[in-house]
Scaffold this motif. Structure first.
Motif, PDB file in Angstrom:
ATOM      1  N   ILE A 164      34.300  36.598  40.700  1.00  0.00           N
ATOM      2  CA  ILE A 164      34.648  35.534  39.755  1.00  0.00           C
ATOM      3  C   ILE A 164      34.302  36.038  38.363  1.00  0.00           C
ATOM      4  O   ILE A 164      33.144  36.315  38.069  1.00  0.00           O
ATOM      5  CB  ILE A 164      33.892  34.232  40.067  1.00  0.00           C
ATOM      6  CG1 ILE A 164      34.158  33.799  41.511  1.00  0.00           C
ATOM      7  CG2 ILE A 164      34.289  33.138  39.078  1.00  0.00           C
ATOM      8  CD1 ILE A 164      33.298  32.646  41.980  1.00  0.00           C
ATOM      9  N   TYR A 165      35.320  36.158  37.523  1.00  0.00           N
ATOM     10  CA  TYR A 165      35.120  36.656  36.165  1.00  0.00           C
ATOM     11  C   TYR A 165      34.678  35.521  35.246  1.00  0.00           C
ATOM     12  O   TYR A 165      34.639  34.358  35.647  1.00  0.00           O
ATOM     13  CB  TYR A 165      36.405  37.324  35.664  1.00  0.00           C
ATOM     14  CG  TYR A 165      36.695  38.614  36.400  1.00  0.00           C
ATOM     15  CD1 TYR A 165      36.173  39.822  35.950  1.00  0.00           C
ATOM     16  CD2 TYR A 165      37.458  38.614  37.566  1.00  0.00           C
ATOM     17  CE1 TYR A 165      36.422  41.002  36.636  1.00  0.00           C
ATOM     18  CE2 TYR A 165      37.705  39.791  38.258  1.00  0.00           C
ATOM     19  CZ  TYR A 165      37.185  40.979  37.791  1.00  0.00           C
ATOM     20  OH  TYR A 165      37.409  42.145  38.468  1.00  0.00           O
ATOM     21  N   SER A 166      34.330  35.840  33.997  1.00  0.00           N
ATOM     22  CA  SER A 166      33.757  34.862  33.066  1.00  0.00           C
ATOM     23  C   SER A 166      34.664  33.659  32.831  1.00  0.00           C
ATOM     24  O   SER A 166      34.193  32.555  32.597  1.00  0.00           O
ATOM     25  CB  SER A 166      33.417  35.529  31.733  1.00  0.00           C
ATOM     26  OG  SER A 166      34.593  36.038  31.132  1.00  0.00           O
ATOM     27  N   SER A 167      35.965  33.840  32.919  1.00  0.00           N
ATOM     28  CA  SER A 167      36.905  32.731  32.708  1.00  0.00           C
ATOM     29  C   SER A 167      37.262  32.024  34.013  1.00  0.00           C
ATOM     30  O   SER A 167      38.011  31.053  34.002  1.00  0.00           O
ATOM     31  CB  SER A 167      38.182  33.255  32.042  1.00  0.00           C
ATOM     32  OG  SER A 167      38.770  34.254  32.852  1.00  0.00           O
ATOM     33  N   GLY A 168      36.724  32.488  35.142  1.00  0.00           N
ATOM     34  CA  GLY A 168      37.084  31.953  36.444  1.00  0.00           C
ATOM     35  C   GLY A 168      36.309  30.717  36.844  1.00  0.00           C
ATOM     36  O   GLY A 168      35.151  30.530  36.466  1.00  0.00           O
ATOM     37  N   LYS A 169      36.980  29.867  37.618  1.00  0.00           N
ATOM     38  CA  LYS A 169      36.359  28.641  38.123  1.00  0.00           C
ATOM     39  C   LYS A 169      36.815  28.440  39.563  1.00  0.00           C
ATOM     40  O   LYS A 169      38.007  28.326  39.838  1.00  0.00           O
ATOM     41  CB  LYS A 169      36.786  27.450  37.273  1.00  0.00           C
ATOM     42  CG  LYS A 169      36.162  26.151  37.695  1.00  0.00           C
ATOM     43  CD  LYS A 169      36.586  25.018  36.779  1.00  0.00           C
ATOM     44  CE  LYS A 169      35.959  23.716  37.218  1.00  0.00           C
ATOM     45  NZ  LYS A 169      36.377  22.592  36.358  1.00  0.00           N
ATOM     46  N   VAL A 170      35.857  28.404  40.501  1.00  0.00           N
ATOM     47  CA  VAL A 170      36.155  28.251  41.919  1.00  0.00           C
ATOM     48  C   VAL A 170      35.440  27.010  42.430  1.00  0.00           C
ATOM     49  O   VAL A 170      34.227  26.877  42.265  1.00  0.00           O
ATOM     50  CB  VAL A 170      35.710  29.495  42.717  1.00  0.00           C
ATOM     51  CG1 VAL A 170      35.971  29.313  44.203  1.00  0.00           C
ATOM     52  CG2 VAL A 170      36.412  30.745  42.203  1.00  0.00           C
ATOM     53  N   THR A 171      36.198  26.094  43.048  1.00  0.00           N
ATOM     54  CA  THR A 171      35.622  24.881  43.619  1.00  0.00           C
ATOM     55  C   THR A 171      36.200  24.662  45.006  1.00  0.00           C
ATOM     56  O   THR A 171      37.320  25.050  45.294  1.00  0.00           O
ATOM     57  CB  THR A 171      35.924  23.637  42.757  1.00  0.00           C
ATOM     58  OG1 THR A 171      37.339  23.517  42.599  1.00  0.00           O
ATOM     59  CG2 THR A 171      35.272  23.738  41.395  1.00  0.00           C
ATOM     60  N   GLY A 172      35.387  24.028  45.874  1.00  0.00           N
ATOM     61  CA  GLY A 172      35.859  23.706  47.214  1.00  0.00           C
ATOM     62  C   GLY A 172      34.916  24.211  48.280  1.00  0.00           C
ATOM     63  O   GLY A 172      33.721  24.385  48.059  1.00  0.00           O
ATOM     64  N   LYS A 173      35.474  24.492  49.435  1.00  0.00           N
ATOM     65  CA  LYS A 173      34.725  25.032  50.564  1.00  0.00           C
ATOM     66  C   LYS A 173      34.907  26.545  50.538  1.00  0.00           C
ATOM     67  O   LYS A 173      35.996  27.047  50.804  1.00  0.00           O
ATOM     68  CB  LYS A 173      35.259  24.434  51.863  1.00  0.00           C
ATOM     69  CG  LYS A 173      34.505  24.847  53.092  1.00  0.00           C
ATOM     70  CD  LYS A 173      35.077  24.146  54.320  1.00  0.00           C
ATOM     71  CE  LYS A 173      34.349  24.589  55.571  1.00  0.00           C
ATOM     72  NZ  LYS A 173      34.909  23.939  56.773  1.00  0.00           N
TER      73      LYS A 173
END
Length: 177
Positions: free
Chosen positions: A135-144
């Motif tokens: 996950i890079y600085s601009s990345g956003k990961v949500t969920g399972k």
């Protein structure tokens, strides 16, 4: 005014401005407005042009199938038989592939089972990364989220139900026991 015959029909070979004209091709160094002359033997590798002694094809930088969803493109559904998925637009899908790359302005919503994920944009849903999630600085990961290895650059965001999976989880359990 444009004529449809010249766009999709026959090539206008009589014009001296045409890159396909015989008069233009016969002049040395005159190849038209930035268009090089076409020569089958130099443009294509011998394996494609059908030259003698071409038993093996030339190696390529990337092997396998690659799907790129460009900017301002929206895709919904199921994506199969794709080695690499590059998301620059919006994807709402279920996928099972080797590599997923989400660009800064790209977004993925859905379910994904992959080997390697590089997230610069947004991912929302069920994500199973068998090997490495980056996950890079601009990345956003949500969920399972299930992952083998995890790398988060400063500024990257990760939220949801997180779990280490695969061999790494077994190693952690053996070390704590």
């Amino acid at each position: 005014m444009l004529r449809s015959e010249t766009l999709f029909g026959k090539r206008d070979t009589g014009s001296t401005n045409s890159p396909f004209s015989a008069a233009n091709a016969s002049q040395p160094g005159a190849t038209g407005a930035g268009v090089s002359s076409l020569n089958k033997s130099t443009q294509y590798p011998s394996s494609v042009a059908g030259g003698a002694g071409s038993a093996t094809p030339a190696p390529t930088e990337e092997s396998g199938s690659k799907l790129t969803v460009g900017p301002n493109i929206k895709v919904k559904g199921e994506i199969e038989d794709c080695d690499t998925l590059v998301v620059e637009g919006r994807v709402q899908a279920t996928i099972n592939c080797r590599v997923v790359q989400i660009a800064e302005r790209g977004a993925f919503k859905g379910s994904a089972e992959i080997d390697l994920a590089e997230i610069r944009g947004e991912f929302d849903g069920d994500l199973t990364v068998r090997q490495k999630l980056v996950i890079y600085s601009s990345g956003k990961v949500t969920g399972k989220i299930r992952y083998g290895k995890l790398v988060i650059e400063e500024g990257g965001q990760l939220a949801g139900d997180l779990q280490v999976s695969g061999y790494e989880q077994k190693e952690l359990l053996q070390k704590t026991a």
